[in-house]
Scaffold this motif. Structure first.
Motif, short mmCIF file in Angstrom:
data_model
loop_
_atom_site.label_atom_id
_atom_site.label_comp_id
_atom_site.label_asym_id
_atom_site.label_seq_id
_atom_site.Cartn_x
_atom_site.Cartn_y
_atom_site.Cartn_z
N THR A 236 0.81 -1.22 0.00
CA THR A 236 0.00 0.00 0.00
C THR A 236 0.84 1.27 0.00
N LYS A 239 1.78 2.20 -3.35
CA LYS A 239 0.66 2.83 -4.08
C LYS A 239 0.31 4.20 -3.49
N ASN A 240 1.08 4.62 -2.48
CA ASN A 240 0.85 5.88 -1.77
C ASN A 240 -0.54 5.93 -1.13
N ASP A 241 -1.01 4.76 -0.71
CA ASP A 241 -2.30 4.68 -0.02
C ASP A 241 -2.02 4.74 1.48
N ALA A 244 -4.46 3.04 4.16
CA ALA A 244 -4.31 1.58 4.19
C ALA A 244 -2.99 1.17 4.82
#
Length: 346
Positions: A236, A239-241, A244
């Motif tokens: 995550t 994905k630069n989330d 999360a």
């Protein structure tokens, strides 16, 4: 009169006797295997059960020496899992398979423990083989590995996902890893994800590989495997989330995975967290001090000692007192700290 070709293929009376003996032996092993799978170990006493759990806890904290005495108490109850871990702790403490470790594995294997059979099956690859002092035992490594394969195959055919994973360990056939993952064994799901991360498998597009990694890492994490929770944190953040990423870090910490606890405690102790963790010096101090009990392997003490002073210098005496109380509460309401080592790792 029988044709000559058929007659030559018909076994003689002595050959028929040998076949009967061989078949009888195979049937006996099959029956015993079924019994091992269907009949649980003799019930441990309360003291032995406590000793077993403590021994495994210490083993999972890389404290093999401390674990041995507890596992010996549990092994007196002839529990196959306690015997396996006794073999593991003894072998790792000595860095090779000693006669004591071999004996523990053999007693465990006789009770149907496939992990112990696999260990015994690889004895001829152990350091003891180089030293020429391996315990010969009652059964050869080749025979133990054959028994492990037979028993794991039987259980896998009934849909047991863990046995499918063991078949992968025994045979090296990746189809078994795929089957185990598809049938929900979290360790296999994690191994499949890491296999793809390391370049294994065939994918037409890099994006397909990333999708497969995330799919199996997430499946393993959602099935409760803490190393996969940290694996998902890595997926995550790539994905630069950030929400999360924070969520998976906290879940890994809550599961008492050492890497998760340290990471989460460090992040919430930062005044300006680049990942968006809210500042909580009290919880950070509490979790880090709990990690101080890991004075065995893993080098965690060094990391904690490097981090804890920076947290403490920003805390009041009242906050430190609150943190010490929280540390006790957290420890009593969460699983024991664990590195979650691979059960068949070296």
């Amino acid at each position: 009169m029988l044709p000559a070709k058929i007659f030559r293929q018909t076994p003689s009376s002595s050959e028929r006797s040998k076949l009967k003996i061989k078949n009888f032996t195979s049937v006996l092993f099959y029956i015993f295997s079924l019994l091992f799978c269907s009949i649980s170990n003799a019930e441990l006493t309360a003291q032995q059960e406590i000793a077993k759990q403590k021994g495994i806890e210490l083993y999972n904290q890389y404290k093999a020496i401390s674990a041995i005495d507890f596992l010996k108490i549990a092994a007196e109850g002839k529990d196959d899992e306690a015997l396996y871990y006794l073999g593991e702790a003894t072998r790792k403490n000595n860095r090779y398979m000693t006669p004591e470790a071999h004996k523990a594995y053999e007693e465990s294997a006789k009770k149907g423990n496939i992990y112990s059979m696999i260990r015994l099956g690889s004895a001829d690859e152990d350091l003891c083989a180089t030293m020429k002092n391996c315990d010969q035992g009652e059964t050869s490594p080749t025979e133990w590995l054959s028994k492990a394969k037979q028993l794991a195959s039987e259980q896998a055919s009934k849909g047991d996902a863990e046995s499918m994973y063991l078949m992968w360990n025994i045979t090296g056939d990746d189809d078994w890893l795929d089957k185990s993952a598809e049938n929900g064994f979290p360790v296999a799901q994690f191994r499949l994800a890491t296999k793809y991360q390391e370049g294994g498998g065939s994918f037409l597009l890099p994006s397909r590989r990333k999708d497969a990694i995330e799919r199996w890492m997430k499946a393993s994490a959602e099935n409760g495997y803490p190393p996969a929770m940290m694996g998902m944190a890595a997926v995550t953040i790539e994905k630069n989330d950030l929400p999360a990423f924070r969520d998976w870090n906290e879940k890994a910490a809550t599961s008492s995975y050492v890497a998760g606890v340290f990471g989460y405690a460090s992040y919430i102790g930062e005044k300006e967290s680049k990942y968006g963790f809210p500042l909580d010096l009290v919880k950070s101090y509490a979790l880090l001090t709990n990690l101080l009990e890991l004075d065995g392997g893993g080098n965690m003490i060094r990391y904690v000692n490097d981090t804890l002073p920076d947290i403490e210098k920003n805390m009041s005496k009242k906050q430190i007192s609150e943190a010490k109380e929280l540390a006790k509460t957290w420890k009593s309401t969460h699983p024991p700290l664990s590195f979650f080592p691979d059960k068949l790792g070296y």
